[in-house]
Design a protein around this motif. Structure first.
Motif: not given
Length: 713
Positions: A675-691
């Motif tokens: 249900t979540d998305s993946v974004l990128c910061a400082h050269g690495a991806g990180y998960p973001v909760k759906w809400y």
């Protein structure tokens, strides 16, 4: 010679295959008629059909009369294989509907009549087993007129004055002719039958060869060949494999001419295909001849096509709508000592042949689940796995196949941006009327997202079975519309939009379950969560009544994947329902009505049969409550009662809270349908909760509140 494609339809055991054998014998195609119970029927070519004494697959036979060539399709009668019958109906010019004089109109008989009505197929009836004790032509004709159509007319002797008057009453043109000449001419009768204004009824016994000659003469006299277009068109009604493993696409040519080695095409977008029709086979029973071409009005099997499906239209023909019949049960495969991957490949081949067999691989559980019509179909699949693939498998207990939908539109957002990848998709999920299935559209400008990316996203809509967030059941009756999206000139690959699309759909479903974003488009987490950062189960259906919490608590919960919403919000759990007809002795009516109410069913006011001995209840009830009720009826009526059930579609689940609790499904833990998305910061991806996705997404919300792509355009 006129060419007619006709199918024989009936409830199981009405004598459908026996009538087919009688027709083949009387027209000189067979030296001796076969019998189902002897296992030598001409059209039951499969060993399982011969062993079980039932028709499972639709098979063709060619019949020649003096001026007519009839392609006869013998269809299955058992309700578990009625999907095969429904697909075949679309290929018919006329239907021969067989009714048992001893059993009359049964539950599945009414389903078949509704299918013929839906697909507008001219129908001629043959009342079989008139040699049986108690068979009465007048009684059964009255039943047909009352339950089917008052234009069901006895054609045993159409020259009789009272029959001709009954025919004349069915149309103004026929009445004018009758008043002027005292009769209705044959051409007018043919047109009335073709327009389904008239349904001729013949009576006889197929086993005793009684009434067969009269039926053949009547069929040849009152049918007419359809007018076919010069442009090529064809309807695919079946997929099968021959003994050598060649894939056969069965179709009826509805316009122009089909030549061997012709390039055919179908599908659209990423699903478009272009393949050569290598070989054209014309079958009669188990034997076939290879031909160079076939004209319109011909039923044939084509090799070389690998991506066709039953219901697909070729040339000018449009593909079929969603079928009326749908699987209602799900079973788990128990592979035993067999390789699971080999079992999956075998089942995929069977799924290719039968669209109402749905094979689902659950990677998280490492299990294969089958969705199908009933226990008899399951037994056939088990036998086919043994006979065709050498795999001896078993299946776990059957369960009800639930589905999920939504009640309000919602925009879902999926963002996929690990290092050196990028895609964002915004998808509008809109509820559709019950029975619509899934629909797909795009409402995104090509100035915003290139056409090739949009086509790819549309293919991702369709390539998998998307699951709901209440029980993890398949979603249905939803339109998915691409609203907007963004790609990167350098870093976007095709798989990136697959991930973004899947996540957008799931994120939208989660928002639907929790509630609708506010007027600014923001998802107000504070109104939906409360707690101290530990694992939480918020057990309420009224999410908005929870109240606010401090910001620190909200942030902490945002990092807790086990935190979930237990209410349904704007999501709905659906279950299959039966339409039933229950006949019981009058003194047992109270027990029957009480049972239906206990099963959360509904029924119309009771009716009496013609003799007043039996009471009849017509209504609907959940499949989960009624699937074993036929045995109860047989027990408490001592064999005198009868229950007929037909599929009545999906409706809101009558005990949704119980089913959701039993499923114990946590959508946030289902990594295969995240249900979540993946974004990128400082050269690495990180998960973001759906809400939290609305806070981090790169594009603004695109939905303007209108209810359909047509309105938005």
């Amino acid at each position: 010679m006129k060419r007619i494609v006709t199918g024989i339809l009936a409830h199981v055991d009405a004598g459908k295959t026996t009538l087919s054998e009688a027709l083949l014998y009387k027209t000189g195609q067979l030296r001796k008629p076969g019998r189902v119970d002897h296992g030598d029927a001409f059209l039951d070519t499969n060993t399982m059909e011969r062993a079980r004494g039932i028709t499972i697959f639709t098979e063709p036979a060619i019949i020649h009369t003096n001026d007519t060539t009839i392609t006869l399709l013998d269809t299955p009668g058992h309700v578990d294989f009625s999907a095969e019958t429904e697909r075949t109906i679309r290929a018919l010019d006329y239907a021969v509907f067989v009714i048992s004089a001893t059993d009359g109109i049964q539950g599945h008989t009414e389903t078949l009549w509704r299918l013929l009505t839906r697909y507008n197929v001219p129908t001629i009836l043959f009342v079989n087993k008139m040699d049986a004790p108690g068979a009465n032509a007048t009684t059964i004709l009255n039943q047909l007129q009352h339950r089917f159509h008052d234009a069901c007319i006895d054609f045993t002797n159409p020259a009789l004055a009272d029959t001709m008057e009954s025919i004349a009453m069915q149309s103004e043109q026929a009445m004018d002719e009758y008043l002027d000449t005292g009769t209705v001419n044959t051409a007018t009768i043919r047109n009335m039958i073709e327009r389904r204004e008239l349904f001729p009824c013949f009576f006889g016994s197929a086993l005793k060869m009684e009434g067969i000659d009269e039926f053949i003469h009547g069929f040849a006299t009152y049918t007419q060949e359809p007018q076919y277009a010069d442009e090529f068109g064809a309807r695919i009604y079946k997929i099968s494999h021959d003994a050598q493993g060649n894939r056969l696409t069965w179709l009826k040519v509805t316009g122009g001419e089909l030549h061997a080695k012709t390039m055919l095409n179908g599908g659209s977008g990423e699903l478009a295909w272009n393949e050569k029709a290598d070989q054209i086979r014309v079958y009669s029973g188990a034997k076939y001849s290879t031909v160079g071409s076939v004209p319109a009005g011909t039923v044939c099997a084509v090799t070389g096509l690998t991506r066709t499906f039953p219901g697909e239209g070729l040339g000018f023909e449009q593909s079929a709508e969603n079928p009326i019949l749908q699987p209602v049960l799900t079973y788990t495969l128990l592979p035993g000592g067999n390789d699971t991957h080999k079992c999956l490949l075998a089942l995929r081949e069977l799924e290719d042949e039968d669209p109402l067999l749905h094979v689902v691989w659950h990677a998280r559980l490492q299990e294969i689940h089958l969705q199908l019509m009933g226990a008899v179909q399951l037994e056939i699949i088990q036998q086919m796995m043994h006979d065709r693939f050498g795999l001896d498998v078993e299946f776990g207990p059957g369960a009800i196949l639930y589905k999920e939908t939504i009640t309000e539109p919602v925009e879902g957002v999926g963002h996929y941006e690990p290092l050196r990848h990028y895609a964002e998709a915004h998808v509008l999920l809109e509820p559709l009327p019950a029975g619509s299935g899934m629909q797909y559209a795009t409402d995104c400008s090509e100035d915003i997202l290139d056409r090739n990316w949009q086509r790819l996203i549309l293919s991702h809509f369709q390539e998998r079975e998307h699951l709901g967030v209440l029980t993890g059941s398949p979603i249905t009756d939803i339109r998915l519309t691409l609203l907007t999206g963004r790609a990167h000139l350098k870093h976007t690959e095709g798989g990136d939009f697959r991930q973004a699309t899947y996540r957008a759909i799931r994120q939208g479903l989660m928002e639907a379950r929790a509630g609708v974003p506010d007027e600014t488009g923001a998802f107000d987490v504070a109104q939906r969560f409360a707690g101290d950062g530990d694992d939480h189960d918020i057990e309420t259906a009224d999410i908005d009544s929870i109240g606010s919490a401090d910001a620190d608590s909200i942030d902490n919960i945002g990092e807790t994947p086990q935190c979930r919403i237990q209410g349904m919000g704007n999501c709905r759990l659906l279950e299959p329902w039966y339409r039933f007809r229950l006949e019981v002795p009058q003194d047992m009516l109270g027990r029957a009505m009480s049972d239906i109410q206990r099963m959360s069913g509904e029924f119309d006011p009771p009716q009496n049969d013609a003799d007043g001995e039996y009471a009849v209840l017509n209504g609907t009830a959940p499949v989960s409550e009624m699937r074993d009720y036929a045995m109860d009826v047989n027990a408490y009526t001592h064999g005198r009662g009868h229950l007929g059930c037909t599929f009545a579609g999906y409706r809101p689940c009558h005990d949704a809270e119980t089913i959701i609790k039993q499923a114990n499904y946590n959508p946030e833990s289902d990594l295969d349908h995240t249900t979540d998305s993946v974004l990128c910061a400082h050269g690495a991806g990180y998960p973001v909760k759906w809400y939290k996705v609305p806070e981090f997404m790169h594009l603004d919300y695109a939905w303007d509140g209108m209810s359909s792509p047509d309105q938005r355009s």
